[in-house]
Every structure is written in structure tokens, then in C-alpha cells.
Design an enzyme around this catalytic site. Structure first.
Site, PDB file in Angstrom:
ATOM      1  N   ASP A  51      -4.128   7.912   8.025  1.00 19.77           N
ATOM      2  CA  ASP A  51      -5.226   7.080   8.536  1.00 19.77           C
ATOM      3  C   ASP A  51      -4.784   6.126   9.654  1.00 19.77           C
ATOM      4  O   ASP A  51      -5.454   5.151   9.927  1.00 19.77           O
ATOM      5  CB  ASP A  51      -5.863   6.279   7.386  1.00 19.77           C
TER       6      ASP A  51
ATOM      7  N   SER B  49       0.809  -1.225   0.000  1.00 15.91           N
ATOM      8  CA  SER B  49       0.000   0.000   0.000  1.00 15.91           C
ATOM      9  C   SER B  49       0.843   1.277   0.000  1.00 15.91           C
ATOM     10  O   SER B  49       0.349   2.332  -0.369  1.00 15.91           O
ATOM     11  CB  SER B  49      -0.936   0.014   1.210  1.00 15.91           C
TER      12      SER B  49
ATOM     13  N   HIS C 291      -1.047   4.749   7.126  1.00 19.98           N
ATOM     14  CA  HIS C 291      -0.429   5.386   5.949  1.00 19.98           C
ATOM     15  C   HIS C 291      -0.227   6.876   6.194  1.00 19.98           C
ATOM     16  O   HIS C 291      -0.888   7.463   7.046  1.00 19.98           O
ATOM     17  CB  HIS C 291      -1.310   5.139   4.727  1.00 19.98           C
TER      18      HIS C 291
END
Ligand SMILES: *[C@@H]1O[C@H](CO)[C@@H](O)[C@H](O)[C@H]1NC(C)=O
Ligand SMILES: *[C@@H]1O[C@H](CO)[C@@H](O)[C@H](O)[C@H]1NC(C)=O
Ligand SMILES: *[C@@H]1O[C@H](CO)[C@@H](O)[C@H](O)[C@H]1NC(C)=O
Ligand SMILES: *[C@@H]1O[C@H](CO)[C@@H](O)[C@H](O)[C@H]1NC(C)=O
Length: 380
Positions: A348, A48, A351
Site C-alpha cells: 500500500d 504496523s 507496507h
């Protein structure tokens, strides 16, 4: 006196002129030496931290498919786990290349590169986690090995003969990682012992090593291999591993020491691998990208870098001391989002914000968090 004055006047002028010319020439040579040969393409493998949209293509109901993901830069969700651009986007921009299209996107032109990263991906194959009873947590089946197969499937559309591939990939930048973070996140998220998690590290590094060797066989000459970031500073882990014990926290950063130690262990073995590869392949370039150093600097001095809300409190989340609640993550009913993400490092809870990505990317492109800086000369 007049004569002397005139003499000194002229000699000063000539001297400053020659100094001017000297430095001008120097800077000219320095300039022509340090401007990189532009890469014509970038190929990226990872999770990610660098996924520009593959997970969203695989799963349209993933949380990143909704605002506020993308709110700062794209104005719409793109599948990136951030409010805007990722580190890889800033690197592509720096070389004047388009943002890397996710490799699973249809009808894309991949001649300037492709992004094989998938959010949640592990370095090790998913079977490794199933065998250890972690099948319910490790659910993304696009490990590094799978991403390499995708690259091999794409290759014939980029170049056909050994010679043309060699030529094409000699102008490509290969980013291998960050990868491996999820191999540790998976067991950590269900609180497996640190001893067990630590035992995965050599296996992860070995997998990265095999991936690099395979890319070299395909013609890669310029590889950037990022290390892991300090996950002990992430709101998600600070919430899950909350401790009454003050000694568990680094007094300078408020981050969890044991988790950061684990990342440093991974990074140490990764750097050792790169040293071995440099000896084995002296004509190739292996650049270690120190994500840990670039991020821990922000944790130590957040305000110096403009992050008035610190490093661990998430801009987007479900409340609590770090604004992270695993049942109300960013984008899900009940979440809140800050007004100015550029004052937060954490987007978040796991991240980072675009602002943090920019800061880290600049430290990689121009130093000191890559050795040598990515923007420096390519001498082959
Ligand atoms: C897709 O994402 C949703 C939301 O996170 C999740 O509940 C679902 O299990 C995912 N589907 C697959 C096939 O992974
Ligand atoms: C994961 O992917 C591999 C290769 O694509 C496949 O062989 C395997 O069956 C898949 N495993 C699961 C659990 O989907
Ligand atoms: C490679 O060959 C295939 C089949 O002949 C062709 O479709 C493809 O366009 C070629 N790729 C390149 C980069 O020339
Ligand atoms: C997380 O959110 C849920 C749902 O709003 C709430 O019930 C729970 O108490 C929250 N957890 C924490 C630790 O705040």
C-alpha cells in the site's frame, strides 16, 4: 588382474560405505545440533510491521478493517497492514506456533505468546512529539513503554513465581521491533529537516535499550531485535519527497538515498547497542534481524525474486507513478488494487505484500539476514 579388480571393487564398496556412514553420522550430529529447541511462546513488540490486530481493536474504523486488506491469505481483514501474513506470522509458523493473538483481544489464550504491537506506535512516548509540535501527526498513544506495561499486566496469567517465570520465559522468543520507524515517519511526513529527525535516533535507541533491559529483568533470554527497513524505497516517501534532482536517487534501486541513509544510521546504533548488551549479558542471546538488508536485496534485483512489478510501486493505492496518493489510500473510496500481489513488494505504499514478508522472513529464519539465523541451535 581379476584379483586386483576384485580388490578395488571391494575397497571401493567399503570406502563408499564408510564415507556414507561417516557423512550420515556427521549429518546426524549436525542435525541434532542445528534443530532448534522449539520455542513454546513468542512475545512481540512493535508497530504496523508486526501488528496482528491491536489497532483495529482500538479503532474499528481504521482502513485495515476492510478488504482488500487480508485478501490473499485470510480472505478477510484481520487488522494486519498487508494482503496476508506478516513476517512475525511466518516466524510463528516456522516454530509450529499459532499466529500471535493481538494482546488486546478478549478471551484469548496467550500461553503461546502475545502480540503487543500497535500500528502507528512509536518507541518514544507521544509526549515527546507533542512537545515538538507534532501532536497532530503522532496520534497513536501505544508507545513501546505502554506495550511493556501491557506485557507486565499479562505476566501473572502466564507464570507466578520468579522460578516459574524464569523457566517459562527461557523457552520464549522475544521480538523487540521493528520499532522506531514511526518516530521518524512522524516528522518526515510533515517534512521536518533531516537534521532534526536524525537527532531523534539516539533517543529512540536508548528507549529500545531500556525496553530490552526490562524484558531481561522479567526473564527474557532470547531476543531478536529487528532494524529498520529502507523507507527510501516506499512509494509514500518517493511521492512526498519527489525530486527533480537525479542525485537524490540511488541509481541501482531508484530509492531515496537520504532516507535510506537515515535508516542505516538507526540500524548502526542499534547494532552497536546489541554488541554492548552481548558483553554485558554473555549468557543471553541477542539477534539482530537485518530487515534493511533483506529488503534492499529485493530492491536491487526484484525480478530475481519474482517481483516483476518492482519494489516501489504499490499494489493497492490511489494512482500516480507509485500508485500512492495520500488522499486515496488503499481501502478508501477510489482506490485500485492489482490482480497479483505476489508480483509486488509494496502492498500500500508503506507496507509490504505477504510475498515480500515471506521472502524477508525466510532470510531471517535461515540466514543470512540474522546473525545467527533464528532457526539455528539455542545452546542454553
Ligand atoms: C480511527 O480511524 C479513523 C480512520 O482512519 C480516523 O479518522 C479516526 O480519527 C480514528 N480514531 C481515533 C480515535 O484515533
Ligand atoms: C497516553 O497514555 C499514557 C499512559 O497510558 C497516559 O498517561 C497519557 O495521558 C496518554 N496521553 C494521551 C495524549 O492520550
Ligand atoms: C497466578 O496466580 C493467580 C492468583 O492466584 C491465578 O489466578 C493465576 O491463574 C496464576 N497463574 C498461573 C500461571 O499459575
Ligand atoms: C490524489 O487523488 C485526489 C482525489 O482523487 C486527486 O484530486 C489528486 O489530484 C491526486 N493527487 C495526485 C498527486 O495524483
Amino acid at each position: 588382474m581379476h584379483k586386483g579388480e576384485r580388490f578395488s571393487f571391494f575397497s571401493t564398496v567399503t570406502m563408499s560405505l564408510s564415507i556414507f556412514i561417516f557423512f550420515h553420522l556427521l549429518s546426524y550430529f549436525h542435525f541434532s545440533f542445528s534443530v532448534p529447541q522449539p520455542y513454546t511462546s513468542i512475545f512481540n513488540f512493535g508497530d504496523s510491521l508486526s501488528d496482528t490486530g491491536n489497532l483495529l481493536i482500538l479503532n474499528a474504523s481504521a482502513p485495515i478493517g476492510r478488504l482488500p486488506y487480508g485478501m490473499t491469505f485470510f480472505g478477510r481483514p484481520t487488522g494486519r497492514f498487508s494482503d496476508g501474513r506478516l513476517i512475525i506470522d511466518f516466524i510463528a509458523e516456522a516454530f509450529g506456533l499459532p499466529f500471535l493473538p493481538p494482546s488486546l483481544a478478549r478471551g484469548q489464550d496467550f500461553r503461546h505468546g502475545a502480540d503487543f504491537a500497535v500500528s502507528g506506535a512509536t518507541a518514544l512516548d507521544i509526549e515527546f512529539f507533542r512537545r515538538r509540535g507534532l501532536g497532530a501527526v503522532a496520534r497513536v498513544n501505544q508507545s513501546l513503554g505502554v506495550q511493556l506495561r501491557w506485557f507486565e499486566e499479562l505476566k501473572p496469567s502466564l507464570c507466578n513465581s520468579t522460578r516459574s517465570c524464569k523457566d517459562y520465559f527461557s523457552k520464549s522468543l522475544f521480538m523487540v521491533g521493528e520499532i522506531g520507524g514511526n518516530d521518524y515517519n512522524v516528522p518526515l511526513s510533515v517534512k521536518r529537516s533531516l537534521k532534526e529527525v536524525r537527532s531523534y535516533v539516539p533517543k529512540v535507541i536508548e528507549t529500545v535499550s531500556m525496553a530490552i533491559e526490562r524484558l531481561i529483568e522479567h526473564g527474557a533470554v532470547d531476543l531478536v531485535v529487528p532494524g529498520n527497513p529502507p523507507i527510501g524505497c516506499y512509494g509514500a516517501f518517493l511521492t512526498l519527497y519527489e525530486s527533480p534532482n537525479k542525485e537524490d536517487y540511488d541509481p541501482r534501486t531508484g530509492c531515496l538515498k537520504k532516507l535510506n541513509d537515515l535508516m542505516r544510521y538507526h540500524n548502526k546504533l542499534l547494532r552497536r547497542l546489541l554488541e554492548q548488551l552481548r558483553i554485558k549479558y554473555p549468557r543471553l542471546r541477542f539477534t539482530y534481524a537485518d530487515y534493511y538488508g533483506a529488503a534492499i536485496r529485493l530492491a536491487r534485483h526484484p525480478k530475481r525474486y519474482g517481483f516483476s512489478n518492482g519494489v516501489s510501486r504499490a499494489c493497492c493505492g490511489g494512482g500516480g507513478p507509485y500508485n500512492f496518493n495520500s488522499t486515496v489510500i488503499c481501502g478508501q473510496p477510489g482506490y485500485n488494487v492489482c490482480k497479483d500481489p505476489s508480483t509486488y513488494v509494496s502492498w500500500d505504499g508503506i507496507h509490504s505484500t505477504e510475498a515480500a514478508h515471506r521472502s524477508i522472513a525466510m532470510g531471517l529464519l535461515h540466514g543470512p539476514y540474522t546473525d545467527p539465523p533464528i532457526m539455528s541451535a539455542r545452546l542454553h
